[in-house]
Design a protein around this motif. Sequence first.
Motif, PDB file in Angstrom:
ATOM      1  N   PHE A  93       0.747  -1.154  -0.005  1.00 10.88           N
ATOM      2  CA  PHE A  93      -0.034   0.071  -0.296  1.00 10.88           C
ATOM      3  C   PHE A  93       0.926   1.246   0.086  1.00 10.88           C
ATOM      4  N   ARG A  94       2.161   1.060   0.627  1.00 16.13           N
ATOM      5  CA  ARG A  94       2.912   2.373   0.233  1.00 16.13           C
ATOM      6  C   ARG A  94       3.313   2.537  -1.341  1.00 16.13           C
ATOM      7  N   VAL A  95       3.609   1.290  -1.901  1.00 18.79           N
ATOM      8  CA  VAL A  95       3.887   1.471  -3.241  1.00 18.79           C
ATOM      9  C   VAL A  95       2.855   2.053  -4.148  1.00 18.79           C
ATOM     10  N   ARG A  96       1.595   1.615  -3.558  1.00 23.01           N
ATOM     11  CA  ARG A  96       0.187   1.980  -4.218  1.00 23.01           C
ATOM     12  C   ARG A  96       0.091   3.619  -4.222  1.00 23.01           C
ATOM     13  N   ASP A  97       0.631   4.114  -2.942  1.00 23.77           N
ATOM     14  CA  ASP A  97       0.567   5.405  -3.110  1.00 23.77           C
ATOM     15  C   ASP A  97       1.549   6.314  -3.592  1.00 23.77           C
ATOM     16  N   SER A  98       2.827   5.663  -3.816  1.00 18.74           N
ATOM     17  CA  SER A  98       3.753   6.364  -4.647  1.00 18.74           C
ATOM     18  C   SER A  98       3.565   6.071  -6.126  1.00 18.74           C
ATOM     19  N   LEU A  99       2.916   5.010  -6.388  1.00 13.87           N
ATOM     20  CA  LEU A  99       2.575   4.670  -7.966  1.00 13.87           C
ATOM     21  C   LEU A  99       1.576   6.016  -8.266  1.00 13.87           C
ATOM     22  N   SER A 100       0.568   5.995  -7.435  1.00 16.18           N
ATOM     23  CA  SER A 100      -0.464   7.024  -7.806  1.00 16.18           C
ATOM     24  C   SER A 100      -0.005   8.366  -7.950  1.00 16.18           C
ATOM     25  N   TYR A 101       0.873   8.835  -6.914  1.00 15.57           N
ATOM     26  CA  TYR A 101       1.564  10.081  -6.854  1.00 15.57           C
ATOM     27  C   TYR A 101       2.128  10.199  -8.061  1.00 15.57           C
ATOM     28  N   ASN A 102       3.093   9.430  -8.701  1.00 15.61           N
ATOM     29  CA  ASN A 102       3.914   9.720  -9.594  1.00 15.61           C
ATOM     30  C   ASN A 102       3.264   9.516 -11.077  1.00 15.61           C
ATOM     31  N   ILE A 103       2.293   8.804 -11.102  1.00 13.50           N
ATOM     32  CA  ILE A 103       1.322   8.958 -12.285  1.00 13.50           C
ATOM     33  C   ILE A 103       0.657  10.579 -12.183  1.00 13.50           C
ATOM     34  N   HIS A 104       0.282  10.970 -11.343  1.00 15.95           N
ATOM     35  CA  HIS A 104      -0.118  12.519 -11.334  1.00 15.95           C
ATOM     36  C   HIS A 104       0.980  13.381 -11.601  1.00 15.95           C
ATOM     37  N   ARG A 105       2.268  12.986 -11.209  1.00 15.48           N
ATOM     38  CA  ARG A 105       3.367  13.893 -11.272  1.00 15.48           C
ATOM     39  C   ARG A 105       3.937  13.976 -12.652  1.00 15.48           C
ATOM     40  N   TYR A 106       3.885  12.724 -13.397  1.00 17.49           N
ATOM     41  CA  TYR A 106       4.192  12.824 -14.755  1.00 17.49           C
ATOM     42  C   TYR A 106       3.325  13.578 -15.651  1.00 17.49           C
ATOM     43  N   PHE A 107       1.962  13.470 -15.609  1.00 18.78           N
ATOM     44  CA  PHE A 107       1.134  14.182 -16.379  1.00 18.78           C
ATOM     45  C   PHE A 107       1.168  15.698 -15.857  1.00 18.78           C
ATOM     46  N   HIS A 108       1.151  15.899 -14.662  1.00 21.28           N
ATOM     47  CA  HIS A 108       1.333  17.246 -14.454  1.00 21.28           C
ATOM     48  C   HIS A 108       2.453  17.902 -14.639  1.00 21.28           C
ATOM     49  N   GLU A 109       3.553  17.357 -14.533  1.00 26.41           N
ATOM     50  CA  GLU A 109       4.967  17.814 -15.046  1.00 26.41           C
ATOM     51  C   GLU A 109       5.098  17.949 -16.933  1.00 26.41           C
ATOM     52  N   ASN A 110       4.125  17.232 -17.393  1.00 26.85           N
ATOM     53  CA  ASN A 110       4.159  17.197 -18.984  1.00 26.85           C
ATOM     54  C   ASN A 110       2.940  18.108 -19.650  1.00 26.85           C
ATOM     55  N   GLY A 111       2.202  18.968 -18.585  1.00 27.47           N
ATOM     56  CA  GLY A 111       1.139  19.812 -19.107  1.00 27.47           C
ATOM     57  C   GLY A 111      -0.058  19.049 -19.490  1.00 27.47           C
ATOM     58  N   TYR A 112      -0.301  17.946 -18.790  1.00 26.45           N
ATOM     59  CA  TYR A 112      -1.876  17.417 -19.003  1.00 26.45           C
ATOM     60  C   TYR A 112      -2.544  18.190 -17.973  1.00 26.45           C
ATOM     61  N   VAL A 113      -3.917  18.126 -18.225  1.00 22.24           N
ATOM     62  CA  VAL A 113      -5.101  18.569 -17.468  1.00 22.24           C
ATOM     63  C   VAL A 113      -5.739  17.239 -17.016  1.00 22.24           C
ATOM     64  N   TRP A 114      -5.881  16.923 -15.695  1.00 25.82           N
ATOM     65  CA  TRP A 114      -6.767  16.048 -15.355  1.00 25.82           C
ATOM     66  C   TRP A 114      -8.146  16.474 -15.073  1.00 25.82           C
ATOM     67  N   ILE A 115      -8.993  15.635 -15.964  1.00 27.04           N
ATOM     68  CA  ILE A 115     -10.318  15.722 -15.911  1.00 27.04           C
ATOM     69  C   ILE A 115     -11.086  14.688 -15.006  1.00 27.04           C
ATOM     70  N   HIS A 116     -11.784  15.192 -14.131  1.00 25.39           N
ATOM     71  CA  HIS A 116     -12.453  14.075 -13.234  1.00 25.39           C
ATOM     72  C   HIS A 116     -13.881  13.689 -14.082  1.00 25.39           C
ATOM     73  N   THR A 117     -13.747  12.729 -14.791  1.00 22.73           N
ATOM     74  CA  THR A 117     -15.126  12.150 -15.519  1.00 22.73           C
ATOM     75  C   THR A 117     -15.915  11.585 -14.982  1.00 22.73           C
ATOM     76  N   PRO A 118     -17.251  11.452 -15.348  1.00 23.79           N
ATOM     77  CA  PRO A 118     -18.125  11.186 -14.245  1.00 23.79           C
ATOM     78  C   PRO A 118     -18.274   9.458 -13.901  1.00 23.79           C
ATOM     79  N   ILE A 119     -18.622   9.265 -12.576  1.00 22.61           N
ATOM     80  CA  ILE A 119     -18.659   8.009 -12.310  1.00 22.61           C
ATOM     81  C   ILE A 119     -19.908   7.458 -12.584  1.00 22.61           C
ATOM     82  N   ILE A 120     -21.244   8.247 -12.217  1.00 11.08           N
ATOM     83  CA  ILE A 120     -22.390   7.743 -12.731  1.00 11.08           C
ATOM     84  C   ILE A 120     -22.491   8.440 -14.179  1.00 11.08           C
ATOM     85  N   THR A 121     -23.012   7.263 -14.995  1.00  9.62           N
ATOM     86  CA  THR A 121     -23.269   8.005 -16.253  1.00  9.62           C
ATOM     87  C   THR A 121     -24.357   7.133 -16.906  1.00  9.62           C
TER      88      THR A 121
END
Lengths: 459, 459
Positions: A139-167
């Motif tokens: 679960f520590r690695v799960r956290d680190s993986l989550s964060y570094n995924i966001h980090r990659y996209f953020h540092e490369n100019g991607y915008v995180w879009i919260h697409t809907p769960i209920i559809t």
Amino acid sequence: MLNKEITIKTIYQKIQDNDLQDLHNREIVLKGFVRNNRCLGQVGFLSVNDGSCFLNAQVVYKVKDEKITSIRLGSTVIVKGRINLTIGGYQPFEIESEEVILVSQTNENYPLQKKKTSFDFLRTIPTLRMKTNTFNAVFRVRDSLSYNIHRYFHENGYVWIHTPIITANDCEGEGQTFQVVADSKHPEEYFNKDNVHLTVSGQLHVEPFALTYQRVYTFGPTFRAEKSNTTRHAAEFWMIEPEVAWCDMEGIMDIEEDFLKFVVREVRKECPQDFEFFYQRVDKDLKKRLDDFENKKFARVKYSDAINILKEAKKTHKFEVDDIEFGLDLGSEHERYLTEEVFKGPIFLTDYPKDIKAFYMKMNDDNKTVRGVDLLVPTIGELCGGSEREDSYDKLLGRMNELKMNIPAYEWYLDLRKNGSAPHSGFGLGFERMMMLLTGMTNIRDTLPYPRCYKDMLY
Amino acid sequence: MLNKEITIKTIYQKIQDNDLQDLHNREIVLKGFVRNNRCLGQVGFLSVNDGSCFLNAQVVYKVKDEKITSIRLGSTVIVKGRINLTIGGYQPFEIESEEVILVSQTNENYPLQKKKTSFDFLRTIPTLRMKTNTFNAVFRVRDSLSYNIHRYFHENGYVWIHTPIITANDCEGEGQTFQVVADSKHPEEYFNKDNVHLTVSGQLHVEPFALTYQRVYTFGPTFRAEKSNTTRHAAEFWMIEPEVAWCDMEGIMDIEEDFLKFVVREVRKECPQDFEFFYQRVDKDLKKRLDDFENKKFARVKYSDAINILKEAKKTHKFEVDDIEFGLDLGSEHERYLTEEVFKGPIFLTDYPKDIKAFYMKMNDDNKTVRGVDLLVPTIGELCGGSEREDSYDKLLGRMNELKMNIPAYEWYLDLRKNGSAPHSGFGLGFERMMMLLTGMTNIRDTLPYPRCYKDMLY
């Protein structure tokens, strides 16, 4: 609070950086849970974990104190003492205790004891299993993986879009969905719609944002109500779906490879103690596999060439499904054979037959194959699926009609190809598959804090 | 691809850093959508946005070319040209076009024209509204806020726990839930459980992880099936729920204030162009309010003192609900009066009567109030709710019995107070409330990419 107290992680970090001057004899108040308690003659040793990292601190105490010797595994304590550097010893420091306060003693039948427990058993106690070495690391690695995924996209100019769960969006071809109802007697009342369900993918909803921000991604939970009970499927799992405008299939493979190598590298860098444990105790081949993943160029192979390779291979290798012809939807056995035996590393498989891929993939000029690409990796099989999207309104409409899809429900999606459209491509990564790749864990349930699977859910 | 091409954001950044040497006369290939197209004598001007930031690039072209002058708003283009620095001018650079390729022309009734459109109307076109100035800025800020929330926690040693979305956990007192069913004829079949629903909070599920990792948080979607149609409620919204072991109510207020000030500061730093727009066009008081938020110490006030203040106030101020006595569940009008009129800034309200707060909050010695704390902020009212958790098994059980709760369903949660427990505290932040605070938008629907509200959902 606010991080001002020194943690075990900080102590190890300072020792590694040889930044020792304010460490030796430093006063410390350590709060954590007990992983071990043993006596040797006149001294006792408590292993205490404060949650900041995988490793424990060894607390030395005098055994005269009955209250301390009887502290059981899993109990929580506050230790007041001083750091004693023992560099070169079995561990680089200990804590000489001045006072040990027992905060909460575990009861005698506390389920985590020193003897080895099975993953199956630990799955029945999701509120405790993260205190074992394996799940503490997972679960520590799960956290680190989550964060570094966001980090990659953020540092490369991607915008995180919260697409809907209920559809209410149709999602043909994506398997079973979970229905969502506020009131079972009037299921369509709440949203004024029938067929309201949990999302199976954010792709269609994120595409319009790629046509504005160019680089976007989703990272959220997705759901499949399939009645299958395997080690690789969960009813609730997390997905990452980047979508990039002005990008073709070649471009999306470049991004995929760059992204995956980045996160593997950064997570290993961030959690060295946890990975040391996985290499030694979970999967002996893991280190080499991850090294290869980081360092080797991923091969790029056409589906039709892969079929020829498999046809040749079946002369000497036994496949469960051996009716290997163009059009076959490759099974895990074929995928793993290609990546493990033939290419011995990750491969992008491209240009699949249109009939085994989704309606939105861009048609090749042969009108038979599409610009879809799966990434296959050793031990896992398919890790990512992606494609260049069909950007011609007429071709997309034609394909949807061929598949007898419910066109009016997709009108908003079709319209994206009319009003200020652009070529675009994307892929989806199953987060838990990535966790399995990283940790060597072989059951998806052991990568999820509270797994939800067919006939299998706690709390 | 891979970010190697220069973006509008990078150009503005270089100009701001006075890093000009490789900018002037530099070749550029700009891909984006058209925000404006006008002619002045022999020259034409295309405003092109490439999605990398709020501001556009002005492309200068010769009007001889009929194909370019007829490009409509929203169309996508590829512009090949050179950067012409015009520092000190109306904009600091232009692009002298050598070629403009029209990729996708919008049709004549494209809904986004130069005239002002209402937010109500824009809500009906969620696939296009992010191309307007307001929503372009809103969703970029949403991304930045998301990332900086993760950044704060990551940099402070918190572990992100993905608590489950589908749950069978009881959640009394949290209002209506959405049921989840794989097969409406046999609703309990899939998970072998009845009452399977969408989560209303990850708190109970994350608490056990705090007892291991000490600092943890959740950040995910949560759901309420309330049949209310207000500007402040959505059926699907995102929540952040940090949980910290060895931390009391005072400690959690310290963390909350530090965290919120950090994200406000970092998001404003990261999106200066977007905030400039909000200050000028969305809310004239926003800048001062955010400055105050960042710089002023949040007041800490006991609920009982707040009641006395309100009692006094009602002599001169008219409240809708003016039966103000100890025990009153404060309404938005009371909360806003306290934070806007009395304290003129954010306040922590603490030590609420037990009867209006959740069962898990730690009881004070008076046996009447609990260690619960709400953060109230101007224009929003309640932004966060938190508490120190009851860590005594007997007291918690007693309170749950008082409330006639279904004890067996909570046994796993109660047990956390037995086996290696520790004091712990946490709070919940509604992500979209935070978005409203940051942007000045006054309808929660205008902070969500695809809002899901009562009787109100597209796709």
